[in-house]
Design a protein around this motif. Structure first.
Motif, PDB file in Angstrom:
ATOM      1  N   ARG A 192      40.116  41.124  39.193  1.00  0.00           N
ATOM      2  CA  ARG A 192      39.871  42.174  40.184  1.00  0.00           C
ATOM      3  C   ARG A 192      38.763  43.112  39.700  1.00  0.00           C
ATOM      4  N   GLU A 193      37.866  43.483  40.595  1.00  0.00           N
ATOM      5  CA  GLU A 193      36.699  44.254  40.142  1.00  0.00           C
ATOM      6  C   GLU A 193      37.073  45.595  39.519  1.00  0.00           C
ATOM      7  N   THR A 194      38.023  46.275  40.114  1.00  0.00           N
ATOM      8  CA  THR A 194      38.393  47.605  39.605  1.00  0.00           C
ATOM      9  C   THR A 194      38.968  47.521  38.191  1.00  0.00           C
ATOM     10  N   ILE A 195      39.448  46.343  37.823  1.00  0.00           N
ATOM     11  CA  ILE A 195      40.047  46.182  36.490  1.00  0.00           C
ATOM     12  C   ILE A 195      39.024  45.600  35.514  1.00  0.00           C
ATOM     13  N   ARG A 196      38.257  44.624  36.015  1.00  0.00           N
ATOM     14  CA  ARG A 196      37.231  43.995  35.155  1.00  0.00           C
ATOM     15  C   ARG A 196      36.298  45.021  34.543  1.00  0.00           C
TER      16      ARG A 196
END
Ligand SMILES: N[C@@H](CCC(=O)N[C@@H](CS)C(=O)NCC(=O)O)C(=O)O
Length: 200
Positions: A192-196
């Motif tokens: 997920r982008e917000t986590i990556r």
């Protein structure tokens, strides 16, 4: 807090500072929560403990010379007020207290890990009692872990921060080995982008 119609308006259209340490799991929790709420461009990260929090801890959100917000739970609750359309804590009673309980347990994992890291003494890293607490909390997560939801809630965000800290500091203990459900869920989250952006 000043009295008024909510915390949000006093930082409307302004950028606030977050005192943050890149390896701190609590800071990571706040940054992921901010990203999920679409607030990253409102937060300028300042690497370091800063002088504003009298407890000398991060994360600390510095709103102005007179106002700070401290502790990851309080900061996340504050950030939520800035985007009430994307709920990090469900508004039904069961969902709300389930999410807050998972958050408290994930924070407890982080607390135990930090005691192991910072407790002092050559054997503190082994700390069987604190390690046991972490193992039990992870086993509990493995048992109760909810299905994949499209939207992450605060408990899951805190869990991601805790699991990423275990990978960073205690990788050799291999938390995944007896927790396939949690491990599979976490692997999906890492895409997920917000986590990556915050977990590498
Ligand atoms: N309950 C706090 C814990 C914050 C915390 O312990 N932060 C650590 C960094 S991971 C810290 O600032 N340690 C420095 C100290 O305790 O003096 C939160 O959720 O924000």
């Amino acid at each position: 807090m000043r009295s008024g119609t909510g915390a949000g308006p006093f930082i409307r259209d302004t950028v606030v500072h977050l005192n943050s340490i890149s390896t701190s799991p609590y800071c990571r929790k706040v940054l992921i929560a901010a990203a999920e709420l679409g607030l990253n461009d409102r937060i300028e990260v300042r690497e370091g403990y800063g002088k504003e929090n009298p407890l000398g801890k991060v994360p600390a959100l510095v709103i102005s010379d007179e106002r700070i917000i401290v502790d990851s739970r309080v900061i996340c609750a504050f950030l939520q007020t800035l985007n009430p359309k994307r709920l990090l804590v469900p508004d039904d009673c069961t969902g709300k207290f389930d999410a807050l309980t998972i958050e408290a347990l994930a924070d407890g994992i982080m607390d135990a890990c930090l005691i192991r890291m910072n407790g002092g003494g050559p054997r503190s890293r082994e700390h069987p009692l604190q390690r046991h607490k972490v193992e039990c909390a992870l086993d509990y997560f493995e048992k109760i872990w909810p299905r994949h939801e499209a939207e992450l809630q605060i408990g899951q965000i805190a869990a991601i921060a805790a699991l990423s800290y275990l990978d960073l500091r205690f990788a050799e203990e291999n938390w995944r080995s007896s927790r396939p459900r949690l491990a599979a869920w976490y692997a999906v989250c890492l895409k997920r982008e917000t986590i990556r952006t915050y977990v590498r």
